[in-house]
Design a protein around this motif. Structure first.
Motif, PDB file in Angstrom:
ATOM      1  N   TYR A 131       0.874  -0.869  -0.184  1.00 51.53           N
ATOM      2  CA  TYR A 131       0.056  -0.386  -0.214  1.00 51.53           C
ATOM      3  C   TYR A 131       1.080   1.221  -0.294  1.00 51.53           C
ATOM      4  CZ  TYR A 131      -4.439  -2.869   0.805  1.00 51.53           C
ATOM      5  OH  TYR A 131      -5.652  -3.029   0.266  1.00 51.53           O
ATOM      6  N   CYS A 162       5.808  -4.157   3.905  1.00 54.32           N
ATOM      7  CA  CYS A 162       4.490  -4.033   3.906  1.00 54.32           C
ATOM      8  C   CYS A 162       4.148  -5.761   3.216  1.00 54.32           C
ATOM      9  CB  CYS A 162       3.950  -3.393   3.219  1.00 54.32           C
ATOM     10  SG  CYS A 162       2.007  -3.156   2.928  1.00 54.32           S
ATOM     11  N   ASP A 180       0.807  -5.779   2.958  1.00 54.77           N
ATOM     12  CA  ASP A 180      -0.729  -5.773   1.705  1.00 54.77           C
ATOM     13  C   ASP A 180      -1.948  -6.237   2.612  1.00 54.77           C
ATOM     14  OD1 ASP A 180      -0.848  -4.589  -0.247  1.00 54.77           O
ATOM     15  OD2 ASP A 180      -1.143  -6.993  -1.483  1.00 54.77           O
ATOM     16  N   CYS A 181      -1.481  -6.118   3.962  1.00 62.71           N
ATOM     17  CA  CYS A 181      -3.110  -6.865   4.610  1.00 62.71           C
ATOM     18  C   CYS A 181      -4.231  -5.427   5.239  1.00 62.71           C
ATOM     19  CB  CYS A 181      -2.835  -6.622   6.078  1.00 62.71           C
ATOM     20  SG  CYS A 181      -2.866  -5.291   7.228  1.00 62.71           S
ATOM     21  N   GLY A 182      -4.041  -4.339   4.405  1.00 63.72           N
ATOM     22  CA  GLY A 182      -4.850  -2.851   3.973  1.00 63.72           C
ATOM     23  C   GLY A 182      -5.690  -2.831   5.396  1.00 63.72           C
ATOM     24  N   ALA A 231      -5.281   1.407   5.575  1.00 65.23           N
ATOM     25  CA  ALA A 231      -6.410   2.131   5.062  1.00 65.23           C
ATOM     26  C   ALA A 231      -7.204   1.755   5.493  1.00 65.23           C
ATOM     27  CB  ALA A 231      -5.886   1.310   2.758  1.00 65.23           C
ATOM     28  N   VAL A 284      -4.129   4.370   0.196  1.00 67.58           N
ATOM     29  CA  VAL A 284      -4.733   3.433  -1.335  1.00 67.58           C
ATOM     30  C   VAL A 284      -3.562   2.274  -1.686  1.00 67.58           C
ATOM     31  CG1 VAL A 284      -5.137   5.344  -2.160  1.00 67.58           C
ATOM     32  CG2 VAL A 284      -3.236   4.861  -2.643  1.00 67.58           C
ATOM     33  N   PRO A 285      -4.414   1.291  -2.513  1.00 65.88           N
ATOM     34  CA  PRO A 285      -3.155   0.123  -2.912  1.00 65.88           C
ATOM     35  C   PRO A 285      -2.213   0.470  -4.113  1.00 65.88           C
ATOM     36  CG  PRO A 285      -5.474  -0.604  -3.062  1.00 65.88           C
ATOM     37  CD  PRO A 285      -5.416   1.478  -2.261  1.00 65.88           C
ATOM     38  N   GLY A 286      -1.303  -0.166  -4.052  1.00 69.86           N
ATOM     39  CA  GLY A 286      -0.383   0.321  -4.928  1.00 69.86           C
ATOM     40  C   GLY A 286      -0.401  -0.667  -6.358  1.00 69.86           C
ATOM     41  N   GLU A 287       0.005   0.041  -7.096  1.00 69.86           N
ATOM     42  CA  GLU A 287      -0.421  -0.051  -8.435  1.00 69.86           C
ATOM     43  C   GLU A 287       0.980  -1.957  -9.327  1.00 69.86           C
ATOM     44  OE1 GLU A 287       1.017   2.807 -11.368  1.00 69.86           O
ATOM     45  OE2 GLU A 287      -0.486   4.088 -10.252  1.00 69.86           O
TER      46      GLU A 287
END
Ligand code: SF4
Length: 56
Positions: free
Chosen positions: A3, A37, A39-41, A44, A53-56
């Motif tokens: 993120y 990270c 990526d657990c969210g 956010a 925000v989620p990364g690309e």
């Protein structure tokens, strides 16, 4: 992907205590270490400024 924290960040600190892996560092605008990270969210979901925000 990790993120990312956008310019909407008001450096309130909410995400730092929410992150389970301490991937977020303080500053004028906070930063997420993409290598830490998982990526657990959680950050956010907890951000009051919707700045994360989620990364690309
Ligand atoms: Fe931490 Fe999860 Fe946010 Fe990544 S997505 S910075 S692991 S709270």
């Amino acid at each position: 992907m990790a993120y990312v924290i956008t310019d909407n960040c008001v450096a309130c600190g909410t995400c730092i205590s929410a992150c389970p892996v301490e991937a977020i560092s303080e500053g004028d605008i906070y930063k997420i270490d993409p290598d830490t990270c998982i990526d657990c969210g959680t950050c956010a979901e907890n951000c009051p400024s919707e700045a994360i925000v989620p990364g690309e």
